[in-house]
Design a protein around this motif. Sequence first.
Motif: not given
Length: 179
Positions: A93-103, A107-114, A122-124, A130-137
């Motif tokens: 479940a933790v790995r699945g959560w990490a996958m969802l956070v990264l996916l 999407e969010v970073l693509d929307a904020a790009f340029l 603030v959003l970025v 959360f990317i760092v947290v997802a990679l760690y967990f």
Amino acid sequence: MNLFQASLITGILLTLVGGMLTRPKSNFRSAFLRFPRSKAFSIWFIGIATTWFLWRHVLFLSEADFGNYKLLIGGVAIGVALLSFVYAADFLAVRGWAMLVLLFSREVLDAAFLQEAQSRLVLVSIVYFFIVVALYFGAWPYRMRDLIEWLNRKPGRMEVLGSVFLTSGLLTSALSFIY
């Protein structure tokens, strides 16, 4: 997804999770305590993440991006998802959560790009955290169990985490209307 939608969805998600964590006796909180080893969360999170990956990243591959191998890539993704329940079932479940956070983060970073709005930082920043947290967990999922146990050990810790989520969610939601 545009920057407004990405910011508002992120803010709403953070606000909802924060609000539910601040309530001492809630169903969400008891589910949160059981989350790392939950079979139901494993099935949902891995299923949603695999479907999201196939639909958003594999289905629309062009020939320049290995588009000729869509079927093979999709088969490998489904195989990995199914075999993870056999060979890596612990803390799935933790790995699945990490996958969802990264996916979702992509999407969010693509929307904020340029985008020109300085308030998007603030959003970025929240998303990169959360990317760092997802990679760690994702790499050490048993650490999430340890963190949840530590948060639950003394009264007030879970409320502080919920308050941080709630505050950052409300700030992100409010900033989405400035863009």
